[in-house]
Design a protein around this motif. Structure first.
Motif, PDB file in Angstrom:
ATOM      1  N   SER A 167       4.558  -3.365   7.352  1.00 15.32           N
ATOM      2  CA  SER A 167       4.370  -1.992   8.179  1.00 15.32           C
ATOM      3  C   SER A 167       4.957  -1.028   7.476  1.00 15.32           C
ATOM      4  O   SER A 167       4.644   0.178   7.885  1.00 15.32           O
ATOM      5  CB  SER A 167       4.797  -2.263   9.577  1.00 15.32           C
ATOM      6  N   ILE A 168       6.268  -1.136   6.837  1.00 12.81           N
ATOM      7  CA  ILE A 168       6.920   0.064   6.189  1.00 12.81           C
ATOM      8  C   ILE A 168       6.975  -0.026   4.747  1.00 12.81           C
ATOM      9  O   ILE A 168       7.562  -1.162   4.168  1.00 12.81           O
ATOM     10  CB  ILE A 168       8.069   0.322   7.106  1.00 12.81           C
ATOM     11  N   LEU A 197       8.852   7.484   3.446  1.00  8.86           N
ATOM     12  CA  LEU A 197       8.315   6.206   3.907  1.00  8.86           C
ATOM     13  C   LEU A 197       6.742   6.191   3.902  1.00  8.86           C
ATOM     14  O   LEU A 197       6.203   7.273   4.562  1.00  8.86           O
ATOM     15  CB  LEU A 197       9.060   5.790   5.209  1.00  8.86           C
ATOM     16  N   ILE A 239       4.395   4.611   6.406  1.00 13.32           N
ATOM     17  CA  ILE A 239       4.225   3.652   7.632  1.00 13.32           C
ATOM     18  C   ILE A 239       3.034   3.458   7.987  1.00 13.32           C
ATOM     19  O   ILE A 239       2.180   4.072   8.228  1.00 13.32           O
ATOM     20  CB  ILE A 239       5.072   4.385   8.575  1.00 13.32           C
ATOM     21  N   SER A 284       4.660   2.292  14.318  1.00 10.79           N
ATOM     22  CA  SER A 284       6.081   2.073  14.498  1.00 10.79           C
ATOM     23  C   SER A 284       6.729   3.139  14.151  1.00 10.79           C
ATOM     24  O   SER A 284       6.754   4.181  13.227  1.00 10.79           O
ATOM     25  CB  SER A 284       6.744   0.925  13.665  1.00 10.79           C
ATOM     26  N   ASN A 285       8.045   3.577  14.734  1.00 11.04           N
ATOM     27  CA  ASN A 285       8.923   4.820  14.471  1.00 11.04           C
ATOM     28  C   ASN A 285      10.310   4.142  14.512  1.00 11.04           C
ATOM     29  O   ASN A 285      11.178   4.042  15.197  1.00 11.04           O
ATOM     30  CB  ASN A 285       8.907   5.633  15.806  1.00 11.04           C
ATOM     31  N   TYR A 325       2.884  10.589   4.224  1.00  8.14           N
ATOM     32  CA  TYR A 325       4.273  10.090   4.038  1.00  8.14           C
ATOM     33  C   TYR A 325       5.173  10.686   5.260  1.00  8.14           C
ATOM     34  O   TYR A 325       5.024  11.671   5.694  1.00  8.14           O
ATOM     35  CB  TYR A 325       4.796   9.994   2.798  1.00  8.14           C
ATOM     36  N   LYS A 326       5.992   9.703   5.829  1.00  3.81           N
ATOM     37  CA  LYS A 326       7.073  10.142   6.583  1.00  3.81           C
ATOM     38  C   LYS A 326       8.066  10.669   5.833  1.00  3.81           C
ATOM     39  O   LYS A 326       8.683   9.871   5.300  1.00  3.81           O
ATOM     40  CB  LYS A 326       7.491   9.291   7.782  1.00  3.81           C
ATOM     41  N   GLN A 329      13.596  -1.710  12.903  1.00  2.00           N
ATOM     42  CA  GLN A 329      12.346  -1.674  13.287  1.00  2.00           C
ATOM     43  C   GLN A 329      12.226  -2.501  14.508  1.00  2.00           C
ATOM     44  O   GLN A 329      12.829  -3.511  14.814  1.00  2.00           O
ATOM     45  CB  GLN A 329      11.234  -2.477  12.435  1.00  2.00           C
TER      46      GLN A 329
END
Length: 316
Positions: free
Chosen positions: A206-207, A219, A221, A225-226, A285-286, A302
């Motif tokens: 997930s990441i 990241l 993602i 999810s945060n 991207y984050k 996570q």
């Protein structure tokens, strides 16, 4: 450096009310369709400022003094079923008018044992589907951490959740909502260094860690999810100071990292108007950009949640 960060901070926290999109909206809110010949020079200038912030060396963190183990699971793990039932049974929905705008207001409360602090951010009400059009970016929530350690006479404590969403529709006479109630249970975690760049961090893929530099993290993602992220050293963590978190178009980020000296001429050649308008189709991207350095390692959590689904219907 401070001047650059102040510029970015102001742009991140302020959105113009004019009809023409500003650089913040175009770069961070996916509105590349708003780019025109008239404003693209402002966009390039904004990107140059952002690039300098991404690459600037920063002050080293020295205060690694926080125990990360409390983040691994909810101290009220055995109560989560009862807490979710409380939130469900006490849930109230209503339409409120404030400053000539209509808001959908959700509120609830629950009872929990008094075992120290209560972090309301561990409990949430999420709208999955709705028959009314709401602006999720307008969310106002009343959540925080409350410490009851000095009130040992209290066997039980009470928590309250409150959310408001701006309504974009008019003249609705009924609310229909599909809602998920969530309570944090446990966390998966990974300790990462630069050797983990390019790797998926968890088994569900997930990441993915794209970059871990002295002053920012990137990241990919895959889901919604945060994750929680902290600088890590010798079994302890530190808090980031003055952190900014924002999405950045993948191809734009990759170009900025690969180029040493970004100029308006280079940007106009690599990202002319017709290409820039399509950047939002390639994903983002984050980016995590603190004011202090990140160090050699980070720890990423996570969260996992216990969930309860319900449907809400209410006549107005």
């Amino acid at each position: 450096m401070k001047k650059r960060l102040i510029i970015i901070s102001l742009l991140i926290s302020t959105i113009t009310l004019s009809q023409q999109a500003n650089p913040f909206e175009i770069i961070f809110s996916g509105k590349t369709d708003k780019i025109t010949k008239e404003n693209i020079l402002d966009i390039y200038t904004f990107i140059i400022d952002l690039d300098k912030s991404l690459k600037k060396e920063k002050k080293i963190i020295t205060n690694y003094d926080i125990d990360y183990r409390p983040l691994l699971k909810n101290k009220r793990l055995n109560e989560l079923g009862n807490i979710l039932n409380d939130i469900k049974n006490n849930l109230k929905t209503q339409i409120v008018c404030e400053n000539e705008n209509n808001y959908l207001k959700l509120e609830s409360k629950f009872t929990a044992s008094n075992c120290g602090s209560l972090d309301l951010r561990n409990y949430c009400i999420e709208i999955v589907n709705s028959n009314i059009n709401i602006d999720n970016s307008s969310l106002i929530s009343n959540l925080g951490i409350f410490d009851y350690s000095n009130n040992k006479k209290w066997k039980e404590i009470h928590g309250g959740l409150e959310y408001k969403f701006k309504i974009l529709d008019e003249n609705k006479n009924e609310i229909k909502l599909d809602i998920v109630l969530k309570a944090f249970s446990k966390s998966n975690y990974k300790i990462l260094s630069r050797k983990d760049i390019g790797k998926f961090l968890f088994t569900n893929k997930s990441i993915k860690l794209i970059n871990l530099s002295n002053n920012h993290i990137a990241l990919d993602i895959i889901d919604i999810s945060n994750p929680l992220i902290f600088p890590y050293k010798d079994g302890k963590i530190s808090n980031f100071k003055g952190i900014h978190t924002f999405p950045l178009y993948k191809s734009l980020y990759e170009y900025l990292i690969s180029e040493k000296d970004i100029t308006i001429e280079k940007l106009s050649t690599r990202f002319p108007l017709e290409i820039f308008k399509k950047l939002n189709t390639k994903g983002t991207y984050k980016i995590i950009l603190p004011e202090t350095s990140i160090g050699n390692e980070i720890i990423i959590f996570q969260k996992k949640y216990k969930k309860m689904e319900l449907n809400v219907e209410q006549k107005l």
